[in-house]
Design a protein around this motif. Structure first.
Motif, PDB file in Angstrom:
ATOM      1  N   PRO A  82      39.073  30.148  38.457  1.00 41.38           N
ATOM      2  CA  PRO A  82      39.764  30.883  37.389  1.00 41.38           C
ATOM      3  C   PRO A  82      41.249  31.061  37.650  1.00 41.38           C
ATOM      4  O   PRO A  82      42.036  31.222  36.716  1.00 41.38           O
ATOM      5  CB  PRO A  82      39.038  32.237  37.359  1.00 41.38           C
ATOM      6  CG  PRO A  82      38.470  32.388  38.734  1.00 41.38           C
ATOM      7  CD  PRO A  82      38.106  30.999  39.174  1.00 41.38           C
ATOM      8  N   THR A  83      41.649  31.051  38.915  1.00 38.75           N
ATOM      9  CA  THR A  83      43.062  31.237  39.265  1.00 38.75           C
ATOM     10  C   THR A  83      43.658  29.964  39.854  1.00 38.75           C
ATOM     11  O   THR A  83      44.678  30.004  40.524  1.00 38.75           O
ATOM     12  CB  THR A  83      43.226  32.389  40.268  1.00 38.75           C
ATOM     13  OG1 THR A  83      42.414  32.117  41.433  1.00 38.75           O
ATOM     14  CG2 THR A  83      42.808  33.702  39.653  1.00 38.75           C
ATOM     15  N   LEU A 142      39.085  29.771  46.549  1.00 42.88           N
ATOM     16  CA  LEU A 142      39.583  30.870  45.729  1.00 42.88           C
ATOM     17  C   LEU A 142      38.488  31.792  45.202  1.00 42.88           C
ATOM     18  O   LEU A 142      38.784  32.848  44.648  1.00 42.88           O
ATOM     19  CB  LEU A 142      40.379  30.312  44.533  1.00 42.88           C
ATOM     20  CG  LEU A 142      41.694  29.595  44.866  1.00 42.88           C
ATOM     21  CD1 LEU A 142      42.296  28.987  43.609  1.00 42.88           C
ATOM     22  CD2 LEU A 142      42.674  30.576  45.504  1.00 42.88           C
ATOM     23  N   ASP A 157      34.343  29.474  34.350  1.00 45.16           N
ATOM     24  CA  ASP A 157      35.638  29.745  34.978  1.00 45.16           C
ATOM     25  C   ASP A 157      35.789  31.217  35.334  1.00 45.16           C
ATOM     26  O   ASP A 157      36.898  31.764  35.353  1.00 45.16           O
ATOM     27  CB  ASP A 157      36.785  29.292  34.078  1.00 45.16           C
ATOM     28  CG  ASP A 157      36.779  29.990  32.715  1.00 45.16           C
ATOM     29  OD1 ASP A 157      35.866  30.813  32.465  1.00 45.16           O
ATOM     30  OD2 ASP A 157      37.689  29.723  31.910  1.00 45.16           O
ATOM     31  N   GLU A 176      40.205  23.821  45.653  1.00 44.38           N
ATOM     32  CA  GLU A 176      40.674  25.060  45.048  1.00 44.38           C
ATOM     33  C   GLU A 176      39.509  26.010  44.784  1.00 44.38           C
ATOM     34  O   GLU A 176      39.566  27.197  45.103  1.00 44.38           O
ATOM     35  CB  GLU A 176      41.385  24.775  43.721  1.00 44.38           C
ATOM     36  CG  GLU A 176      42.741  24.146  43.856  1.00 44.38           C
ATOM     37  CD  GLU A 176      43.452  24.025  42.523  1.00 44.38           C
ATOM     38  OE1 GLU A 176      44.580  23.522  42.519  1.00 44.38           O
ATOM     39  OE2 GLU A 176      42.894  24.427  41.477  1.00 44.38           O
ATOM     40  N   GLY A 232      34.708  32.430  38.274  1.00 43.94           N
ATOM     41  CA  GLY A 232      34.704  32.557  39.727  1.00 43.94           C
ATOM     42  C   GLY A 232      33.335  32.597  40.348  1.00 43.94           C
ATOM     43  O   GLY A 232      33.229  32.670  41.582  1.00 43.94           O
ATOM     44  N   GLY A 286      49.026  28.374  37.136  1.00 47.60           N
ATOM     45  CA  GLY A 286      48.321  28.557  35.879  1.00 47.60           C
ATOM     46  C   GLY A 286      49.259  28.491  34.692  1.00 47.60           C
ATOM     47  O   GLY A 286      50.403  28.051  34.778  1.00 47.60           O
ATOM     48  N   ARG A 331      51.475  26.851  45.457  1.00 48.12           N
ATOM     49  CA  ARG A 331      50.142  27.414  45.241  1.00 48.12           C
ATOM     50  C   ARG A 331      49.677  26.919  43.874  1.00 48.12           C
ATOM     51  O   ARG A 331      50.483  26.422  43.078  1.00 48.12           O
ATOM     52  CB  ARG A 331      50.187  28.937  45.271  1.00 48.12           C
ATOM     53  CG  ARG A 331      50.996  29.555  44.153  1.00 48.12           C
ATOM     54  CD  ARG A 331      51.147  31.058  44.315  1.00 48.12           C
ATOM     55  NE  ARG A 331      51.932  31.358  45.507  1.00 48.12           N
ATOM     56  CZ  ARG A 331      52.157  32.597  45.931  1.00 48.12           C
ATOM     57  NH1 ARG A 331      51.609  33.620  45.294  1.00 48.12           N
ATOM     58  NH2 ARG A 331      52.894  32.813  47.005  1.00 48.12           N
TER      59      ARG A 331
END
Length: 301
Positions: A10-11, A61, A38, A57, A40, A180, A177
């Protein structure tokens, strides 16, 4: 047929969310019930066929424990998107050790994963209908979208004498990083497809000068919108045909000047490319047999 769930962080990088959305759409075109996950949550349902986009990722995350991540990797098939030789690729390789098999969007990645012991399969990207936003006037002559590297910056600078005479939109970004939505100038989803549909030529420059990685994800969405892709020499682009569906050259200055002087060729390459990725070789065509294999592999897991 089993339901398909496509997981993405999601991030994480919003471009990976775009790829995940393509997979959901293609799975639906294959006759599957499919959903984008999405939030998490880790794959945990053995009754579904789970795909994980960009595992380097996703797993890092989500914040799951080692045991939860271990179980999730056994119940899912990762979709790898990173170039061999990068730290992201190495992370992906380690995180996929317990997966039943591994997908990669580029033949180079498949070979590199197989070389370290993975059962690796090529997921050839293709178009999906939602990518196609053609219909707007093409108000940009040249478009570049990509992460900033010294090599790319130098190559673009060398094209200055040509670009200054045309409407060029050059978007380079530095990522430390996952990035988004909401970053100024950085576009995803329909906003990006609209930008591509308004551009005549997409300029593609490799990350550095050491390889010939064909950037499937970036180029498929450009081709679906009728852009004529001009790229440095690449390999692993089959079934696309160099010179017909895209133009490759080691001399970008000459190649770009020639294309800009020949609008009929630009239009022809763009039209043939769109037909190739949307109708001749769509994503659903390559995804269907992979889903069948994933059904059995994840059920047995």
């Amino acid at each position: 047929m089993r339901d398909v769930r496509v997981h993405v962080a999601p991030t994480g990088n919003a471009f990976m969310a775009d790829i995940a959305a393509w997979l959901v759409e293609a799975a639906e075109l294959c006759g599957r019930a499919a959903a984008l996950v999405d939030d998490g949550s880790l794959p945990s349902d053995p009754a579904a066929t789970n795909l994980v986009v960009a595992p380097h990722e996703f797993y890092l995350l989500t914040g799951g424990t080692d045991g939860e991540i271990d179980r999730a990797t056994r119940l899912s098939v990762p979709v790898c998107t990173e170039q061999p030789g990068t730290t992201w690729f190495e992370q992906t390789s380690e995180l996929c050790r317990r997966s039943p098999f591994v997908l990669d969007i580029n033949p180079h990645g498949v070979d590199a994963l197989a070389a370290v012991g993975h059962d690796a399969v090529h997921l050839r990207l293709g178009g999906v209908p939602s990518m196609d936003r053609r219909g707007s006037d093409r108000d940009r002559d040249v478009l570049f979208l990509g992460g900033r590297t010294r090599y790319r910056a130098e190559r673009l600078a060398s094209l200055g004498p040509i670009l200054w005479e045309h409407h060029a939109d050059l978007r380079l970004f530095t990522f430390s990083r996952p990035v988004g939505r909401g970053v100024d100038g950085l576009v995803f989803g329909t906003e990006k497809y609209d930008l591509l549909a308004r551009s005549r030529i997409l300029l593609n420059i490799h990350r550095d000068g050491s390889g010939a990685y064909f950037e499937w994800a970036r180029l498929v969405e450009a081709m679906a919108n009728g852009c004529a892709v001009l790229t440095e020499p690449s390999t692993g682009f089959e079934p696309l045909v160099s010179g017909e569906h895209f133009v490759e050259t080691s001399d970008l200055r000459t190649g770009l000047a020639e294309l800009l002087a020949d609008p009929d060729r630009v239009a022809s390459v763009g039209e043939r490319a769109a037909d190739a990725v949307l109708r001749e070789h769509p994503l659903a065509e390559s995804l269907a047999p992979i889903l069948e294999r994933a059904d059995a592999a994840t059920a047995n897991a």
